[in-house]
Design an enzyme around this catalytic site. Sequence first.
Site, PDB file in Angstrom:
ATOM      1  CG  ASP A   1      -1.984   1.061   1.193  1.00 44.51           C
ATOM      2  OD1 ASP A   1      -2.395   1.443   0.091  1.00 44.51           O
ATOM      3  OD2 ASP A   1      -2.398   1.516   2.277  1.00 44.51           O
TER       4      ASP A   1
ATOM      5  CG  ASN B   1      -7.984  -1.916  -6.200  1.00 45.28           C
ATOM      6  OD1 ASN B   1      -7.004  -2.607  -5.954  1.00 45.28           O
ATOM      7  ND2 ASN B   1      -8.438  -1.006  -5.347  1.00 45.28           N
TER       8      ASN B   1
END
Length: 261
Positions: free
Chosen positions: A39, A88
């Site tokens: 991340d 996503n």
Amino acid sequence: MSSADGSPGSGLLYRLYQRRIRRGLDPATLPGHVAMIIDGNRRWAKQLGYQTASHGHRAGAAKMREFLEWCDDLGIRVVTLYLLSSDNLTNRPDSELSDLIEIIAELAEELSHYRDWRVQHVGSDAGLPEPLVAALDAAEARTHDHRGLHVNLAVGYGGRKEITDAMRSIVASHHAEGRSLEDLAERLTPDLIGEHLYTGGQPDPDLVVRTSGEQRLSDFMLWQSAHSEFYFVEALGPNLREVDFLRALRDYAKRNRRFGG
């Protein structure tokens, strides 16, 4: 710790410190399966003034290649990389998603030619563009008989969807066998559900690591991580250093795993 030019993780003191931590690790206490939530790629790109997130995603992919080498060199047997969630696919801009998909396809291709690693796609093909599915399938087929590090690429992955797909698979198989609903209720166990997950047949992750300081799972391996240990690193994905990972392993080794007890 920084070198004379200010770059982290490249000075003599840093290297000595890193070696000291590595020497202190007992192979018997290392996790067999490490899951990584990378991340912070977009924030990394923004901080450096890049106009698009693709620079961060590409740097993150390069870091994941390094990360896999660290794991392999330490004797860790299975690594799962969370590269693209099912969420996503609907909440990222098309331009960013297009770049990210290309980067993941390139990564899968590269890893399938590296060392004796076995590459496996864990996730759903639903919503993934055909070229990416083809790249993942090709990497899997090319490395099917490899016996080195087992690399799971979590692409198009969602923990809730995985559990839903597992249940659908169980029901479909049960129906094909002509069994009754009552019989299904009796046969349904955690072990049976585990066999039908994307990672069926694999050990659950012992350690889940997340970069960027965020402390959440983001729908990642919800079933498999029931008894996992978690470690959160402040560094953004592309800035992850080997010493950060070694510290995570050192911390893991000191924990008393109670598996729900």
